[in-house]
Design an enzyme around this catalytic site. Structure first.
Site, PDB file in Angstrom:
ATOM      1  CB  SER A 298      -0.274   6.586  -3.638  1.00  0.00           C
ATOM      2  OG  SER A 298      -1.223   6.754  -4.677  1.00  0.00           O
TER       3      SER A 298
ATOM      4  CB  ILE B 139      -0.945   0.070   1.215  1.00  0.00           C
ATOM      5  CG1 ILE B 139      -1.986  -1.038   1.165  1.00  0.00           C
ATOM      6  CG2 ILE B 139      -1.667   1.434   1.231  1.00  0.00           C
ATOM      7  CD1 ILE B 139      -3.107  -0.883   2.164  1.00  0.00           C
ATOM      8  CG  ASP B 140       3.114   4.493  -2.813  1.00  0.00           C
ATOM      9  OD1 ASP B 140       3.836   4.864  -1.870  1.00  0.00           O
ATOM     10  OD2 ASP B 140       3.043   5.102  -3.893  1.00  0.00           O
TER      11      ASP B 140
ATOM     12  CG  ASP C  29       7.846   4.836  -1.895  1.00  0.00           C
ATOM     13  OD1 ASP C  29       6.813   4.178  -1.708  1.00  0.00           O
ATOM     14  OD2 ASP C  29       8.550   5.289  -0.966  1.00  0.00           O
TER      15      ASP C  29
ATOM     16  NE  ARG D  50       8.689  10.793  -3.234  1.00  0.00           N
ATOM     17  CZ  ARG D  50       7.465  10.691  -2.731  1.00  0.00           C
ATOM     18  NH1 ARG D  50       6.418  11.043  -3.435  1.00  0.00           N
ATOM     19  NH2 ARG D  50       7.292  10.228  -1.511  1.00  0.00           N
TER      20      ARG D  50
ATOM     21  CG  HIS E   1       5.863  11.873   2.253  1.00  0.00           C
ATOM     22  ND1 HIS E   1       4.758  11.072   2.167  1.00  0.00           N
ATOM     23  CD2 HIS E   1       6.417  11.633   3.467  1.00  0.00           C
ATOM     24  CE1 HIS E   1       4.640  10.365   3.289  1.00  0.00           C
ATOM     25  NE2 HIS E   1       5.627  10.702   4.086  1.00  0.00           N
TER      26      HIS E   1
ATOM     27  CE  LYS F 184       2.996  12.005  -5.428  1.00  0.00           C
ATOM     28  NZ  LYS F 184       2.177  11.453  -4.343  1.00  0.00           N
TER      29      LYS F 184
END
Ligand code: AMP
Ligand code: MG
Length: 331
Positions: free
Chosen positions: A243, A126-127, A273, A260, A219, A246
């Protein structure tokens, strides 16, 4: 693509589909009460059950394939873990997988490889756990890496609208890419339907771009992205979504850029990820580098050890965006 000619993709899709069903049912069962108390137990249960089911499936089809996954079962075997293990076992049983709690732990531990091999899978069961708990977006991300290259990537996005233009419409997307064969998506609930090819936008003017970034400013730096957007004269508001959804957003043309941006020196991005999302975007025609313009390298174990952050675009103004990132820093 005929799945019978592609056993890696076939196994990966079946595994992610099964895990997505479990995650969905656990997320739907989160009560208002649990939401208010910020009770994290649903995500723990769904996270471990997702990893157990995916590792079980991969083990059945490819017994020799290692998995670099986010979770390990040590905490479940410890004293405080028994109640969680019971709930995870119940979720696996509800998915019609008959097993013992011991087997559940063994499957989870199959995801414990941390060093590089010439062929391995990487898994984020589960991201976007924060999105999951908010009853918002999350993803199940699975990728196959061979000789350091991502050859298959799969994202299960159980809560995302199937059509961008219909945010209140049907939800749940399964998206995948195979190196050299493009990116595709299908509603999670119509596995027999014809898949739709994914294509990034053709926006050529960065000022018209829409960029996405993490909801969590811990993040990815929102402050830094604001300065970059100012320099690029981007006038559209950032699209904040949890998550690897994106990556799906860029791959299917809902956004033109995904930034990011590291919030602290020394943070190493985890391969799980990114791997599933990276190939989805590149096979849909987009470009992916780190914030310095370097290609992400997936042959250094569980982290993107030589990379920093990530810049994802539709490929039309990638260098311009990377340069803008380099011209600023978080304050
Ligand atoms: P997102 O949904 O974009 O907020 O990303 C979720 C992912 O961020 C999680 O799966 C974590 O592995 C990862 N993460 C945790 N801490 C950090 C950090 N300091 N910088 C970047 N990513 C992080
Ligand atoms: Mg993650």
């Amino acid at each position: 693509m005929n799945l019978n000619n592609h056993p890696d993709l076939k196994a990966g899709l079946a595994a992610v589909r099964q895990a997505a069903a479990v995650c969905r049912s656990v997320q739907q069962s989160i009560s208002t009460d649990a939401l208010e108390k910020k009770d994290k137990s649903p995500v723990t249960v769904a996270d471990f059950a997702s990893q157990a089911l995916i590792c079980r499936h991969l083990q059945q089809v490819f017994p020799d394939d290692p998995v670099i996954g986010e979770e390990g079962a040590d905490d479940l075997r410890a004293d405080g873990g028994a109640a969680f293990l019971k709930r995870i076992h119940e979720e696996c049983s509800a998915a019609s997988v008959s097993c013992t709690p011991k087997q559940v732990c063994e499957w989870i531990d199959r995801g414990g490889l941390m060093e590089y091999r010439s062929r391995f899978w990487t898994l984020d069961p589960i991201d976007g756990t924060k999105g999951f708990l908010r009853k918002d977006q999350y993803a199940i991300s699975l990728a196959l890496i061979e000789d350091g290259k991502i050859t298959v990537g799969i994202l299960g996005c159980p809560n995302i609208p199937v059509k961008d233009s219909e945010p209140a419409g049907q939800r749940g997307v399964l998206a995948w890419a195979v190196a050299g064969h493009g990116s595709w998506m299908q509603p999670l609930d119509t596995p027999d339907g014809e898949p739709t090819p994914l294509q990034v936008t053709s926006t050529t003017d960065a000022t018209e771009a829409r960029f996405c970034e993490s909801v969590e400013s811990g993040h990815s730096s929102h402050d830094w992205s604001r300065k970059i957007a100012e320099e690029l004269q981007i006038h559209r508001e950032p699209f904040r979504i949890d998550s690897q959804c994106k990556y799906l957003a860029v791959a299917r043309g809902s956004a033109d850029i995904y930034l990011r941006l590291p919030t602290r020196k020394g943070y190493k991005e985890k391969i799980w990820d990114h791997a599933g999302g990276v190939i989805l975007v590149t096979e849909a025609g987009g470009a992916v580098t780190d914030i310095h313009g370097n290609v992400p390298e997936f042959q250094h174990g569980s982290t993107l050890a030589i990379n920093e952050g990530m810049v994802v675009t539709n490929g039309q103004f990638h260098e311009q965006v990377v340069n803008a990132v380099g011209n600023h820093s978080p304050s």
